[in-house]
Scaffold this motif. Structure first.
Motif, short mmCIF file in Angstrom:
data_model
loop_
_atom_site.label_atom_id
_atom_site.label_comp_id
_atom_site.label_asym_id
_atom_site.label_seq_id
_atom_site.Cartn_x
_atom_site.Cartn_y
_atom_site.Cartn_z
N LEU A 152 44.61 46.75 40.83
CA LEU A 152 45.10 45.59 40.07
C LEU A 152 46.38 45.01 40.66
O LEU A 152 46.95 44.07 40.13
N ALA A 153 46.82 45.61 41.78
CA ALA A 153 48.01 45.11 42.47
C ALA A 153 47.70 44.69 43.90
O ALA A 153 48.60 44.40 44.68
N ARG A 200 57.75 50.51 38.33
CA ARG A 200 57.02 49.71 37.33
C ARG A 200 57.18 48.21 37.60
O ARG A 200 56.20 47.46 37.59
N GLU A 201 58.41 47.79 37.85
CA GLU A 201 58.66 46.37 38.09
C GLU A 201 57.97 45.88 39.36
O GLU A 201 57.40 44.79 39.40
N GLN A 205 54.99 43.04 39.17
CA GLN A 205 55.14 41.79 39.93
C GLN A 205 53.95 41.52 40.84
O GLN A 205 53.64 40.37 41.13
N ARG A 206 53.28 42.59 41.25
CA ARG A 206 52.14 42.45 42.15
C ARG A 206 50.81 42.36 41.41
O ARG A 206 49.77 42.21 42.05
N PRO A 212 47.65 44.90 33.54
CA PRO A 212 48.83 45.32 34.32
C PRO A 212 48.49 46.40 35.34
O PRO A 212 47.61 47.23 35.12
N ALA A 213 49.21 46.38 36.44
CA ALA A 213 49.01 47.38 37.49
C ALA A 213 49.79 48.66 37.19
O ALA A 213 49.72 49.61 37.96
#
Length: 372
Positions: A152-153, A200-201, A205-206, A212-213
């Motif tokens: 997911l990133a 986490r951030e 962001q990716r 969420p990744a």
């Protein structure tokens, strides 16, 4: 993250076999360790006195890992007891369990790990882990856990693992991938809260989709399966040696048990001992390798049952301070398994969600059998 007040009490009320497991475990906890397991599970008090020691947790003592581990392990053993009572348990199946679940899996073979041994071992396992973690006056730990989802990133497995290493190095704080759950899709990461926040951030962001990744894992404040716990291995090895039956039948483990430590099937072969040595650096295993012969006859190499017990102890002694190679376990299991049945309530269903989609396609059916 699946612990909650009332864990396992549905099956306690429904199944005499499950109830017998809980009652025996509660009696063992009272007699040997000075607390009531059923009280912890049913009431989750914020404060509990155990043999003169005051234990506290802001969210209730069920969140202290020594109590969490006993409760979760006993709940799984009770599930197996109910399956057996309903003639729905396959006695000669392969067996494996994720992290703490490895003990419940071994308990499915009582001649390897009886219930009282499970309770003693996982309680001491939790204490060993918890004693290695410094807490403040409110019982708070500096560690936490989360799950990264590389797919997911837009990251490959290698890129995701490198991101964790690089983030730890940049922050100067401990950060480790500790559970390889679903290849390319889910990896648990533990370490210092500040380092986890940075990771986490970066992952959020990716994120390439609405999902969420990164996902925080609630209620985990011990750095499970990380090198931060290596100092507890020797003490825990002694616990295992004292609790396990002295005579373990090697045939119950050989080519049936798939440990987290290696992600390969347990076998009394030089190649498996080498896998354990590579994963742990154990001087004991290295000594066995130095004296190994393929006949496993008398002499410097232990006899099969003796070696099987000693090797099981070594595998489990290092397990809580080493990554869970669940992707490897799945590779072994689903190469030979035709049907997978998960027995949990709707709110507790976890294992089915950690099945590699590629592996899922190779089995005939995946069934969720909900206890509620």
């Amino acid at each position: 993250g699946v612990k909650h007040v009332g864990l396992g009490m549905e099956s306690y009320a429904r199944s005499p076999a499950a109830r017998a497991v809980w009652d025996e475990a509660d009696e063992t906890c009272r007699a040997r360790h000075g607390f009531s397991l059923l009280t912890v599970v049913r009431e989750n008090p914020r404060e509990l006195w155990v043999r003169g020691t005051r234990l506290v947790h802001p969210d209730g003592v069920l969140n202290l890992t020594q109590f969490t581990q006993v409760a979760l392990a006993v709940a799984a053993v009770a599930d197996v007891a109910e399956l057996r009572d309903r003639a729905a348990f396959v006695e000669d199946a392969l067996f494996a369990g994720h992290s703490l679940g490895e003990y419940s899996a071994l308990a499915a073979v009582p001649r390897v790990m009886p219930l009282a041994a499970v309770v003693d071992i996982v309680y001491q396992r939790g204490l060993t882990m918890d004693r290695l973690v410094a807490r403040d006056a409110q019982g708070r730990s500096p560690y936490a856990m989360g799950a990264m989802r590389p797919n997911l990133a837009g990251l490959t497995e290698a890129q995701a693992l490198s991101l964790v290493v690089d983030t730890g190095a940049a922050t100067g704080l401990p950060l480790f991938v500790v559970n390889h759950n679903v290849r390319n899709r889910q990896y648990a990461v533990t370490g210092d809260v500040a380092a986890l926040k940075v990771l986490r951030e970066k992952l959020l962001q990716r994120s390439t989709t609405q999902k969420p990744a990164w996902v925080d894992v609630p209620g985990i404040d011990v750095p499970f399966h990380s090198p931060l716990l290596r100092d507890g291995v020797d003490a825990f090895r002694a616990t295992l040696d004292a609790a396990l039956p002295k005579d373990v039948d090697a045939a119950l483990l050989n080519h049936r048990y798939v440990p987290n430590l290696t992600g390969t099937v347990f076998r009394l072969e030089r190649a498996f001992l080498q896998e354990v040595a590579d994963a742990t650096g154990s001087t004991r295993v290295k000594k066995w390798l130095d004296t190994w012969n393929d006949e496993v006859v008398s002499g410097a190499t232990p006899a099969p049952n003796v070696l099987a017990r000693a090797l099981l102890i070594e595998v489990l002694a290092y397990q809580f301070a080493s990554p869970v190679k669940w992707t490897g376990v799945q590779d072994v299991m689903f190469d030979r398994v035709q049907q997978c049945i998960e027995v949990q309530s709707q709110t507790e269903r976890v294992a089915g969600g950690m099945v590699d989609p590629a592996a899922r396609g190779s089995i005939r059916a995946v069934t969720a059998a909900c206890s509620d």
